[in-house]
Design an enzyme around this catalytic site. Structure first.
Site, PDB file in Angstrom:
ATOM      1  N   ASP A   1       0.865  -1.166   0.000  1.00 54.79           N
ATOM      2  CA  ASP A   1       0.000   0.000   0.000  1.00 54.79           C
ATOM      3  C   ASP A   1       0.912   1.229   0.000  1.00 54.79           C
ATOM      4  O   ASP A   1       2.083   1.137   0.368  1.00 54.79           O
ATOM      5  CB  ASP A   1      -0.898  -0.029   1.246  1.00 54.79           C
ATOM      6  CG  ASP A   1      -1.826   1.165   1.332  1.00 54.79           C
ATOM      7  OD1 ASP A   1      -2.389   1.570   0.294  1.00 54.79           O
ATOM      8  OD2 ASP A   1      -1.981   1.712   2.442  1.00 54.79           O
ATOM      9  N   ASP A  16       0.043   4.907   1.250  1.00 54.10           N
ATOM     10  CA  ASP A  16      -0.063   5.764   2.431  1.00 54.10           C
ATOM     11  C   ASP A  16      -0.046   4.924   3.709  1.00 54.10           C
ATOM     12  O   ASP A  16      -0.818   3.989   3.871  1.00 54.10           O
ATOM     13  CB  ASP A  16      -1.341   6.605   2.358  1.00 54.10           C
ATOM     14  CG  ASP A  16      -1.377   7.461   1.092  1.00 54.10           C
ATOM     15  OD1 ASP A  16      -0.326   8.003   0.716  1.00 54.10           O
ATOM     16  OD2 ASP A  16      -2.452   7.560   0.476  1.00 54.10           O
TER      17      ASP A  16
END
Length: 184
Positions: free
Chosen positions: A9, A11
Site C-alpha cells: 500500500d 499511504d
C-alpha cells in the site's frame, strides 16, 4: 518463470499517512527508510509493486494528473517496480471517477492487472498494508498478508480482519524477509 512480489500500500506503508490532507505533491512525504526497504525487497528476489486506493481524485481533492505526478515521484525516489492506483469512489463528486469498480481495494483488479503485466507467483507473494482493505485484498487473491502499524494499523482498522502477521513498519517486514530468506 513466474516472479514473486511484495504488494505495498502507499499511504502509511511507504509514505506518511495523512488521510485526505495531501492535496499536492509538496505534501507527499516518504518514510526515510522506504528506498532502503524497497532495495532490500528486490535483493530478496521480489518485485516491489504499489497497490493504492486514491479516491481523492473522485472526491475532487486533486486531479488524476496531480496523482500521476505524485506516483512518478514515488517511483523515482523509491525504486519500486510498478505502481497501480484506483482513482474511483462510489460517492465521488467527479463524474468520470464516481463509480463502483473492480480495482478499488479490497477488490482484486489492481493485483489481477499486475499479475498479467508481470507474471506474478501469488503463492510466494505478500500484501503489506495498514488497513483492513489491504489485508482483505491479500486474502481475496490468496497471498500472505502483513498489517503495519506505521499508518492506521491495528488501532485504526475500519473492519475486522485477520492478517498473517502484524509488524511495526516496513523496516520490520524487510528484516523478516531477509531472515526468512536466509533460512532457504
Amino acid at each position: 518463470m513466474k516472479k514473486k512480489a511484495i504488494f505495498l500500500d502507499r499511504d502509511g506503508v511507504i509514505t506518511v499517512e495523512r488521510g485526505y490532507a495531501i492535496s499536492s505533491i509538496d505534501e507527499l512525504e516518504l518514510y526515510p527508510f522506504t528506498a532502503k526497504c524497497v532495495e532490500d525487497i528486490k535483493e530478496q528476489g521480489y518485485l516491489a509493486i504499489v497497490i493504492t486506493n486514491q479516491s481523492a481524485v473522485a472526491k475532487g481533492l486533486y486531479t488524476e494528473d496531480d496523482l500521476k505526478h505524485m506516483n512518478q515521484l514515488v517511483m523515482e525516489q523509491t525504486g519500486i517496480d510498478a505502481l497501480y492506483y484506483c482513482p474511483h469512489h462510489p460517492q465521488g463528486i467527479v463524474p468520470k471517477y464516481t463509480m463502483v469498480c473492480n480495482c478499488r481495494k479490497p477488490k482484486t483488479g489492481m493485483i489481477d492487472q499486475a499479475c498479467k503485466d508481470y507474471d506474478i507467483d501469488l503463492d510466494n507473494s505478500y500484501m503489506v498494508g495498514d488497513r483492513a482493505c489491504d489485508i482483505i485484498l491479500g486474502q481475496n487473491v490468496g497471498i500472505k498478508t502483513v498489517l503495519l502499524n506505521s499508518g492506521y494499523g491495528e488501532s485504526g482498522l475500519e473492519e475486522d480482519c485477520s492478517p498473517d502477521m502484524i509488524m511495526d513498519d516496513l523496516r520490520e517486514f524487510t528484516d523478516y524477509l531477509i531472515r526468512y530468506r536466509s533460512k532457504d
